[in-house]
Design a protein around this motif. Structure first.
Motif, mmCIF file in Angstrom:
data_model
loop_
_atom_site.group_PDB
_atom_site.id
_atom_site.type_symbol
_atom_site.label_atom_id
_atom_site.label_comp_id
_atom_site.label_asym_id
_atom_site.label_seq_id
_atom_site.Cartn_x
_atom_site.Cartn_y
_atom_site.Cartn_z
ATOM 1 N N UNK A 171 0.840 -1.209 0.000
ATOM 2 C CA UNK A 171 0.000 0.000 0.000
ATOM 3 C C UNK A 171 0.870 1.252 0.000
ATOM 4 N N UNK B 113 -0.837 6.238 -6.592
ATOM 5 C CA UNK B 113 -2.157 6.777 -6.264
ATOM 6 C C UNK B 113 -2.399 8.144 -6.882
ATOM 7 N N UNK C 126 4.129 5.514 12.770
ATOM 8 C CA UNK C 126 3.770 5.009 11.436
ATOM 9 C C UNK C 126 2.256 4.848 11.338
ATOM 10 N N UNK D 69 0.276 7.472 8.908
ATOM 11 C CA UNK D 69 -0.311 7.050 7.634
ATOM 12 C C UNK D 69 -1.835 7.011 7.672
ATOM 13 N N UNK E 168 -3.500 9.484 8.117
ATOM 14 C CA UNK E 168 -3.878 10.707 7.402
ATOM 15 C C UNK E 168 -4.053 10.456 5.917
ATOM 16 N N UNK E 169 -3.384 9.409 5.405
ATOM 17 C CA UNK E 169 -3.494 9.115 3.979
ATOM 18 C C UNK E 169 -4.400 7.918 3.743
ATOM 19 N N UNK E 170 -5.137 7.555 4.801
ATOM 20 C CA UNK E 170 -5.992 6.373 4.713
ATOM 21 C C UNK E 170 -7.012 6.468 3.594
#
Lengths: 273, 243
Positions: free
Chosen positions: A32, A40, B33, B37, B39-41
């Motif tokens: 991811x 993305x 971490x 992350x 925040x970018x979920x």
């Protein structure tokens, strides 16, 4: 594999199962991250509507809104506001505030997510006005606020208890009259027009609610009841909004935005001479 | 150095202080971490929080900052530790890159490609461990600096903040991938230590792994032990003679 030989087979199986699961999770997370970094692209908040998803070329090809669109680029908030145009805007336009050049941009920006009546109907002392977010599409109350600030796909609408019934104040009881008036006003003389305007605006307060009457602790709007998170409530009640409004009642804008400034300057200089 | 039974000798790999520093480092890094992350979920994943989303994201920010402070403090402590304490100085001395590390790297790659019969003999820290250790310095410098800038955003022009944001995210991504692909593999999934290298808990390393990965260090420790034993014996003899 170290000192693994003495472990009970069932325990070993459990360890392998756990480690395998963790491995899959970590691998998925790593993949991811790679996708996030390289593939993305621009972060999709999931809030853009279909019209915004289409490129300009696609819109032209499909004939969507060609010729009707605003000359300037409109952001998502403007589009969201336009989804439920108020009856008021039919006369007052999409940018209804024009008189006060220093605050009109702030007021017009609020118009995208606030029904006109929120500020233009001042609750009297005995009045019971409640405010709710209503979905622009369904008209149902929004249960949570999701999206960019102010752009939650809904509008704040005032309700007044009248004879035990809660009435939407942005929907005039005189809607039919207003629509008829808008159609026929060209045929009305000045007196008739003035009379009609009085009737149309009978609920509107003469003195609208000013910024700091809502952006304040114990202000007219209960931001917590309007489903804002505690952090946002705090920001709306105290923080920068109120400071700006209370501290800078007068806004000093650069003269480059004021076309008359140069003219006034010249006139002042001439008078001085 | 300690000995547990006759069959399997073990050696002290990490002291108590080093283990505590490591626990603070990995706990706070893990939290950073995770909360960073988030925040970018993906939208659908955030939607799973439902109405609790606002509260969760409020605490996300708080936890991220607390973990950031913890990691900063442990890094600062470690920098003092490697200069002031004896075990810290010995750690840094053995960690400093040497020409041999380059040779080791070349020989190890050629071993893995099948051109050499044996791995190069390495000392207390392999070239990979040194690389990983100093990467943490580099990475921490970047994320702590840019993180502090973003925490004090009112002090900086937007351009600097945009650069800080990009660097913070880039370094965090690099670090997270390095930890998963490099460190987690080495200390968990490497067949030598699977399911885990327990040194981070009990501080011990087995003789088997010592022989495999740090034979030169083993030689050094054994030589030191022999010298110490000889010195002690000499003292005993002197005492006996005096008596």
């Amino acid at each position: 594999m170290h000192d693994h030989g003495n472990i009970h087979p069932v325990k070993r199986l459990l360890i392998d199962f756990l480690m395998g699961g963790v491995f899959l999770l970590l691998a998925a997370f790593a993949l991811w991250l790679i996708w996030l970094t390289f593939f993305r692209g621009i972060y999709d908040t999931g809030f853009s509507n279909t019209a915004l998803d289409q490129t300009e070329m696609e819109r032209i090809a499909l004939g969507v809104g060609v010729g009707n669109e605003h000359f300037h680029n409109l952001d998502a908030a403007v589009r969201a506001g336009a989804e439920s145009p108020s009856l008021c805007l039919k006369c007052h336009g999409n940018y209804p505030h024009s008189k006060a050049p220093d605050v009109r941009a702030f007021l017009n920006a609020h118009a995208y997510f606030t029904a006109c009546e929120v500020c233009h109907i001042r609750p009297a002392e005995e009045d019971q006005i409640t405010y709710k977010w209503l979905d622009n599409k369904t008209g149902q109350e929004l249960l949570t606020l999701e999206g960019k600030p102010g752009n939650y796909g809904g509008m704040i609408v005032p309700f007044r208890m009248e004879n035990g019934v809660s009435r939407r104040l942005d929907e005039s009881a005189d809607k039919t009259f207003i629509e008829e008036y808008l159609e026929l006003r060209a045929t009305f003389n000045a007196d008739q027009q003035a009379e009609a305007k009085v009737r149309i605006h009978k609920e509107i307060s003469t003195k609208p609610i000013f910024c700091n009457e809502c952006h304040d602790k114990d202000g007219i709007l209960d931001f917590a009841k309007l489903k804002y998170s505690p952090v946002v409530v705090n920001r709306l009640e105290s923080g920068e909004v109120v400071t700006m409004i209370t501290k800078y009642k007068k806004f000093y804008l650069p003269t480059m935005f004021d076309p008359d400034a140069r003219f006034r300057d010249r006139q002042r200089r001439r008078e001085a001479e | 150095m300690s000995h547990h039974g006759k069959k399997q000798r073990t050696f002290l790999r990490l002291t108590v202080s080093q283990r505590i520093q490591h626990v603070i480092l990995f706990t706070s890094t893990g939290l950073l971490i995770l909360t960073g992350f988030m925040l970018l979920g993906e939208r659908w994943a955030i939607d799973l929080f439902g109405s609790a989303g606002n509260t969760i994201f409020y605490w996300r920010g708080v936890v991220h900052r607390i973990a950031g402070v913890a990691v900063t403090l442990v890094c600062l402590y470690h920098m003092v530790y490697v200069v002031v304490s004896e075990e810290g100085r010995s750690w840094l001395r053995d960690m400093l890159p040497r020409l041999k590390d380059g040779v080791d790297a070349g020989q190890n790659v050629s071993f893995m490609l099948g051109f050499r019969k044996a791995r190069p003999k390495m000392d207390r820290f392999t070239y990979m461990e040194k690389l990983e250790y100093f990467s943490v310095y580099f990475g921490m410098f970047i994320v702590i600096l840019t993180g502090t800038m973003m925490w004090t955003e009112w002090l900086w022009p937007k351009f600097y903040l945009d650069v800080a944001d990009a660097l913070h995210l880039g370094e965090a991504t690099l670090a997270a991938l390095a930890i998963i692909v490099g460190h987690i593999f080495t200390v968990h999934y490497n067949p030598h230590v699977y399911p885990m290298n327990k040194a981070f808990i009990d501080g011990q390393i087995s003789e088997e792994i010592m022989l495999e990965e740090h034979p030169l260090w083993l030689d050094r420790l054994e030589a030191e032990e022999a010298t110490a034993t000889a010195a002690a014996t000499e003292k005993d003899v002197e005492k006996r003679d005096d008596a």
